[in-house]
Design a protein around this motif. Structure first.
Motif, short mmCIF file in Angstrom:
data_model
loop_
_atom_site.label_atom_id
_atom_site.label_comp_id
_atom_site.label_asym_id
_atom_site.label_seq_id
_atom_site.Cartn_x
_atom_site.Cartn_y
_atom_site.Cartn_z
N LYS A 117 0.86 -1.18 0.00
CA LYS A 117 0.00 0.00 0.00
C LYS A 117 0.89 1.23 0.00
CE LYS A 117 -2.03 -1.09 3.88
NZ LYS A 117 -1.14 -2.23 4.08
N LYS A 118 0.28 2.39 -0.16
CA LYS A 118 1.02 3.65 -0.07
C LYS A 118 1.81 3.66 1.24
CE LYS A 118 -0.12 8.62 -0.09
NZ LYS A 118 1.00 9.15 -0.84
N ASN A 144 1.47 -3.71 -12.43
CA ASN A 144 1.04 -2.31 -12.26
C ASN A 144 1.17 -1.51 -13.55
OD1 ASN A 144 0.99 -2.60 -9.20
ND2 ASN A 144 3.08 -3.20 -9.75
N TRP A 147 3.24 3.03 -14.21
CA TRP A 147 4.06 3.41 -13.04
C TRP A 147 4.85 4.67 -13.40
CZ3 TRP A 147 3.16 0.93 -8.61
CH2 TRP A 147 3.94 1.29 -7.52
N ASP A 151 6.26 7.54 -8.32
CA ASP A 151 5.46 6.55 -7.60
C ASP A 151 6.30 5.74 -6.61
OD1 ASP A 151 3.05 7.24 -8.76
OD2 ASP A 151 3.23 5.79 -10.39
N SER A 191 6.75 2.73 -1.44
CA SER A 191 5.84 2.88 -2.57
C SER A 191 4.85 4.02 -2.27
CB SER A 191 5.09 1.56 -2.80
OG SER A 191 4.38 1.62 -4.00
N ASN A 192 4.62 4.85 -3.26
CA ASN A 192 3.70 5.97 -3.05
C ASN A 192 2.30 5.68 -3.56
OD1 ASN A 192 5.84 7.45 -1.97
ND2 ASN A 192 6.53 8.02 -4.04
N ARG A 193 2.09 4.44 -4.01
CA ARG A 193 0.74 4.04 -4.45
C ARG A 193 0.63 2.52 -4.28
NH1 ARG A 193 0.90 3.41 -11.04
NH2 ARG A 193 -0.29 1.56 -10.50
N ASP A 194 -0.55 1.98 -4.51
CA ASP A 194 -0.71 0.53 -4.45
C ASP A 194 0.20 -0.14 -5.47
OD1 ASP A 194 -2.83 -0.04 -2.48
OD2 ASP A 194 -4.03 1.27 -3.77
N ARG A 195 0.83 -1.21 -5.03
CA ARG A 195 1.81 -1.92 -5.87
C ARG A 195 1.56 -3.41 -5.73
NH1 ARG A 195 6.87 -4.53 -5.17
NH2 ARG A 195 8.65 -3.70 -6.34
#
Ligand SMILES: O=C(O)CCC(=O)C(=O)O
Ligand SMILES: [Fe+2]
Length: 207
Positions: A117-118, A144, A147, A151, A191-195
């Motif tokens: 997650k973020k 993903n 990207w 991110d 991670s700055n977003r869902d990965r």
């Protein structure tokens, strides 16, 4: 067996084997046929909100949850859906193909979905300590789309000797990296977003 099953070409397995023996890792673009990668992504997305569990570190029977080292959530693939079975079948073909070419004695393959997650990360670690683990070859397959540079969430592979950066890998859809488990310290940057990804290991039978 489903006739749609994608088989890896012998040429691709040759290239993977050549790269593994030359430098110990290989990065592959467009690894799977698009519909399989898309099905895995859809399944990971739907399961990640419900059934993934906070990942453990350490030995299998003595898992500790340690938020200081890794914070992702995981779910083991057991072939319980068509796309999982297709992925496992492909890896089985790769296992046999690599054993023929490199005499690695790979015995089986295990893998899990991972959801970062973020804010999630996995600090620098080795997947296997020399002579102490049955994990020989690590695989990470990414799910993903689009990207972006900011991110985060890159996989950074370090050289064992100097700890210098060998490779910075964005977790881009349908990309796969394979590397020797004992040889490369690596980390997942914040991670700055869902990965989403599938991390797996080819293993030898040590017992
Ligand atoms: O997701 C990645 O890029 C690597 C994950 C990893 O190192 C692991 O699960 O052991
Ligand atoms: Fe790892």
């Amino acid at each position: 067996m489903n006739l749609n099953h994608q088989l890896l070409s012998e040429t691709l397995i040759d290239a993977i084997a050549d790269n593994l023996s030359a430098k110990g890792y290989v990065l592959l673009e467009d690894f799977l046929v698009d519909d399989l990668a898309t099905s895995l992504q859809a399944e990971a997305l739907s399961l990640s909100t419900q059934t993934f569990k906070t990942a453990g570190i350490g030995r299998q029977n003595n898992q500790q949850i340690n938020g200081k080292i890794r914070t992702d959530s995981t779910l083991w693939l057991e072939g319980s859906s068509d796309c999982q079975q297709r992925y496992l079948d492909l890896m089985e073909q790769l296992r046999i193909g690599l054993n023929r070419r490199l005499f690695l004695g790979l015995f089986d393959f295990e893998c899990h979905y991972s959801h970062y997650k973020k804010g999630d990360f996995y600090k620098t670690h080795l997947d296997a300590f020399k002579g102490q683990s049955n994990r020989i070859l690590s695989t990470v397959f990414y799910l993903n789309h689009q990207w972006q540079a900011n991110d985060g969430g890159e996989l950074v592979l370090y050289s064992a000797e100097q700890h210098s950066e060998l490779e910075v890998v964005t977790p881009t859809f349908n990309r796969c990296i394979l590397f020797l488990s004992e040889r490369f310290p690596h980390e997942v940057q914040v991670s700055n977003r869902d990965r989403l990804s599938i991390a797996g290991w080819f293993r030898i039978n040590r017992s």
